[in-house]
Design an enzyme around this catalytic site. Structure first.
Site, PDB file in Angstrom:
ATOM      1  N   HIS A   1      -7.398   0.856  -6.246  1.00 31.46           N
ATOM      2  CA  HIS A   1      -7.608   0.111  -4.995  1.00 31.46           C
ATOM      3  C   HIS A   1      -8.392  -1.168  -5.351  1.00 31.46           C
ATOM      4  O   HIS A   1      -9.556  -1.326  -4.973  1.00 31.46           O
ATOM      5  CB  HIS A   1      -8.389   0.987  -4.015  1.00 31.46           C
ATOM      6  CG  HIS A   1      -8.402   0.479  -2.602  1.00 31.46           C
ATOM      7  ND1 HIS A   1      -7.624  -0.581  -2.166  1.00 31.46           N
ATOM      8  CD2 HIS A   1      -9.102   0.900  -1.510  1.00 31.46           C
ATOM      9  CE1 HIS A   1      -7.857  -0.784  -0.878  1.00 31.46           C
ATOM     10  NE2 HIS A   1      -8.746   0.089  -0.452  1.00 31.46           N
TER      11      HIS A   1
ATOM     12  N   ARG B   1     -14.013  -7.392   2.879  1.00 33.92           N
ATOM     13  CA  ARG B   1     -12.589  -7.208   2.559  1.00 33.92           C
ATOM     14  C   ARG B   1     -11.818  -8.465   2.946  1.00 33.92           C
ATOM     15  O   ARG B   1     -10.901  -8.895   2.252  1.00 33.92           O
ATOM     16  CB  ARG B   1     -11.996  -6.002   3.314  1.00 33.92           C
ATOM     17  CG  ARG B   1     -12.607  -4.647   3.004  1.00 33.92           C
ATOM     18  CD  ARG B   1     -12.456  -4.225   1.571  1.00 33.92           C
ATOM     19  NE  ARG B   1     -11.091  -4.289   1.093  1.00 33.92           N
ATOM     20  CZ  ARG B   1     -10.091  -3.456   1.423  1.00 33.92           C
ATOM     21  NH1 ARG B   1     -10.312  -2.438   2.231  1.00 33.92           N
ATOM     22  NH2 ARG B   1      -8.879  -3.605   0.912  1.00 33.92           N
TER      23      ARG B   1
ATOM     24  N   ARG C   1       0.877  -1.185   0.000  1.00 41.04           N
ATOM     25  CA  ARG C   1       0.000   0.000   0.000  1.00 41.04           C
ATOM     26  C   ARG C   1       0.906   1.224   0.000  1.00 41.04           C
ATOM     27  O   ARG C   1       1.752   1.368   0.879  1.00 41.04           O
ATOM     28  CB  ARG C   1      -0.911   0.046   1.222  1.00 41.04           C
ATOM     29  CG  ARG C   1      -1.530   1.439   1.408  1.00 41.04           C
ATOM     30  CD  ARG C   1      -2.578   1.545   2.458  1.00 41.04           C
ATOM     31  NE  ARG C   1      -3.817   0.918   2.022  1.00 41.04           N
ATOM     32  CZ  ARG C   1      -5.003   1.168   2.575  1.00 41.04           C
ATOM     33  NH1 ARG C   1      -5.119   2.018   3.581  1.00 41.04           N
ATOM     34  NH2 ARG C   1      -6.076   0.557   2.139  1.00 41.04           N
TER      35      ARG C   1
ATOM     36  N   CYS D   1     -16.075   2.844   0.950  1.00 41.25           N
ATOM     37  CA  CYS D   1     -14.938   1.963   1.277  1.00 41.25           C
ATOM     38  C   CYS D   1     -14.523   2.100   2.736  1.00 41.25           C
ATOM     39  O   CYS D   1     -13.892   1.195   3.281  1.00 41.25           O
ATOM     40  CB  CYS D   1     -13.770   2.252   0.341  1.00 41.25           C
ATOM     41  SG  CYS D   1     -13.318   3.996   0.284  1.00 41.25           S
TER      42      CYS D   1
ATOM     43  N   GLN E   1     -10.451  -3.606  -2.910  1.00 42.02           N
ATOM     44  CA  GLN E   1     -11.695  -3.024  -2.382  1.00 42.02           C
ATOM     45  C   GLN E   1     -12.872  -3.334  -3.307  1.00 42.02           C
ATOM     46  O   GLN E   1     -13.987  -3.613  -2.846  1.00 42.02           O
ATOM     47  CB  GLN E   1     -11.520  -1.500  -2.245  1.00 42.02           C
ATOM     48  CG  GLN E   1     -12.757  -0.766  -1.777  1.00 42.02           C
ATOM     49  CD  GLN E   1     -13.092  -1.007  -0.316  1.00 42.02           C
ATOM     50  OE1 GLN E   1     -12.225  -0.887   0.543  1.00 42.02           O
ATOM     51  NE2 GLN E   1     -14.344  -1.341  -0.012  1.00 42.02           N
TER      52      GLN E   1
ATOM     53  N   ASP F   1     -16.737   8.336  -1.233  1.00 42.41           N
ATOM     54  CA  ASP F   1     -15.436   8.173  -0.579  1.00 42.41           C
ATOM     55  C   ASP F   1     -15.070   9.538   0.003  1.00 42.41           C
ATOM     56  O   ASP F   1     -15.715  10.558  -0.325  1.00 42.41           O
ATOM     57  CB  ASP F   1     -14.415   7.709  -1.647  1.00 42.41           C
ATOM     58  CG  ASP F   1     -13.021   7.425  -1.093  1.00 42.41           C
ATOM     59  OD1 ASP F   1     -12.872   7.299   0.143  1.00 42.41           O
ATOM     60  OD2 ASP F   1     -12.074   7.318  -1.903  1.00 42.41           O
TER      61      ASP F   1
HETATM   62  N1  NVA Z   1      -9.527   7.435  -1.530  1.00 43.50           N
HETATM   63  C1  NVA Z   1      -9.194   7.016  -0.179  1.00 43.50           C
HETATM   64  C2  NVA Z   1      -9.510   5.557  -0.008  1.00 43.50           C
HETATM   65  C3  NVA Z   1      -9.247   5.005   1.362  1.00 43.50           C
HETATM   66  C4  NVA Z   1      -9.565   3.541   1.488  1.00 43.50           C
HETATM   67  C5  NVA Z   1      -7.733   7.285   0.095  1.00 43.50           C
HETATM   68  O1  NVA Z   1      -6.906   6.998  -0.784  1.00 43.50           O
HETATM   69  O2  NVA Z   1      -7.422   7.816   1.158  1.00 43.50           O
HETATM   70  N1   CP Z   2     -11.163   0.745   2.759  1.00 48.05           N
HETATM   71  C1   CP Z   2      -9.889   0.640   3.156  1.00 48.05           C
HETATM   72  O1   CP Z   2      -8.978   0.345   2.373  1.00 48.05           O
HETATM   73  O2   CP Z   2      -9.699   0.854   4.478  1.00 48.05           O
HETATM   74  P1   CP Z   2      -8.295   0.973   5.239  1.00 48.05           P
HETATM   75  O3   CP Z   2      -7.650   2.251   4.796  1.00 48.05           O
HETATM   76  O4   CP Z   2      -8.655   0.961   6.688  1.00 48.05           O
HETATM   77  O5   CP Z   2      -7.449  -0.212   4.849  1.00 48.05           O
END
Ligand code: NVA
Ligand code: CP
Length: 331
Positions: A135, A317, A108, A272, A138, A231
């Site tokens: 992502h 998830r 990540r 998400c 997800q 989101d």
């Molecule tokens: N768009 C958000 C998704 C988090 C799961 C981010 O990248 O922070």
């Molecule tokens: N939705 C998601 O990816 O959550 P986290 O950032 O908690 O992993």
């Protein structure tokens, strides 16, 4: 021919055929049922998976850890600090080291090119646990949840409201194109997905019967929707300065009861997570002080309504990430 994903990386949905995505969703459902029934077979005994995080996470990290442990594998967590990755050691060198010790790598971080380089140089399957661009794990959880509630994906209208050029908007659009859904981005024009990606998805749609649309009118976009998805307005890694502009341009795209009312009666609300639907977080307090908002991308009313399936989505998830690991490195 049977679907075989052994040894494959899971970096973006564009790399997978609709049949392969179908296979991962079916495997997720089977693994979920087995866990509930207490009949889960361990397919990953003796495997080691490293979880490399440049950004924070609750769901993704926990899903990889619990999924691996349920299947008999071991995990190592390397967080945003505490490893040499990217600071004293290049992505390429890190990949070569980790590939000699682990059977798979979860990443990540920020750059999509980093997750691709990890796959290129490590020689083991690499899983994208979120980059600025995509992502993909997800989306598997989201689609499993839609199928559990609505029975199918094909032809379903999914509206993504908010910053549609972020990792979630991009990935949902690709997933919808692959699975023959009707995807609508509801956002101001400057937050629509990258036009090249939209064109790619429209090409895929010709094969799958999907429909891909961009709209800047929230209520028009949400009309007769099966799913309304949103989101956060500012994603991880973006500078705090963008909040002012985003609050101003995305307030009309907040998911509230007006949006729910124009959708189908059984519309699902999805997110998400994490979500800013009240003032019970440090960030929400800060934004409240600066801009006076008490809720952001979704109202507390919608978040807690009968339409909301956000916590089932979060649970899924686990089952879907487990399926990706079992399919690629399982026995
Ligand atoms: N768009 C958000 C998704 C988090 C799961 C981010 O990248 O922070
Ligand atoms: N939705 C998601 O990816 O959550 P986290 O950032 O908690 O992993």
């Amino acid at each position: 021919m049977a679907v075989n994903l052994k040894g494959r990386s899971f970096i973006k949905l564009l790399d997978f055929t609709p049949r392969e995505i179908r296979y991962l969703l079916d495997l997720s459902r089977d693994l979920k049922r087995a866990k509930y029934a207490g009949t889960e077979q361990k397919m990953m005994e003796g495997k080691n998976v490293v979880l490399l995080f440049q950004k924070d996470s609750t769901r993704t990290r926990c899903a990889f850890e619990v999924g691996a442990l349920d299947q008999g594998a071991h995990v190592t967590y390397l967080g945003p600090s505490g490893s040499q990755f990217g600071k004293k050691e290049s992505v390429e060198d890190s990949a070569k080291v980790l590939g000699r010790m682990y059977d798979a790598i979860q990443f990540r971080g920020y750059k999509q090119t980093d997750v691709e380089a990890l796959a290129k140089y490590s020689g083991v399957p690499v899983y994208n646990g979120l980059t600025d661009e995509f992502h993909p794990t997800q989306i598997l959880a989201d689609f499993l949840t839609v199928e559990e509630h609505l029975g199918n994906l094909k032809g379903r209208k999914l509206v993504f409201a908010g910053d549609a050029r972020n990792n979630m908007g991009n990935s949902l659009m690709v997933g919808a194109a692959k699975m023959g859904m009707h995807f609508v981005a509801a956002a101001p024009k400057d937050l629509w997905p990258d036009s090249k990606l939209v064109e790619t998805c429209k090409e895929i749609a010709k094969e799958t019967g999907a429909k891909i649309e961009m709209m800047d009118d929230m209520l028009k976009a949400c009309k007769d929707a099966d799913v309304i998805y949103t989101d956060v307005w500012v994603s991880m890694g973006e500078p705090a300065e963008v909040w002012a502009k985003r609050v101003k341009e995305l307030k009309p795209f907040q998911v509230n009861m007006n949006a729910i009312k124009v959708a189908k009666p059984e519309v699902l609300f999805m997110h998400c997570l994490p979500a800013f639907h009240d003032l019970n977080t440090e960030v929400a307090q800060d934004i409240h002080k600066q801009f006076g908002l008490t809720e952001m991308e979704v109202t507390d009313e919608v978040f807690n309504s009968k339409h909301s399936v956000v916590f089932e989505e979060a649970e899924n998830r686990l089952h879907t990430i487990k399926a990706v690991m079992v399919a690629t490195i399982g026995k």
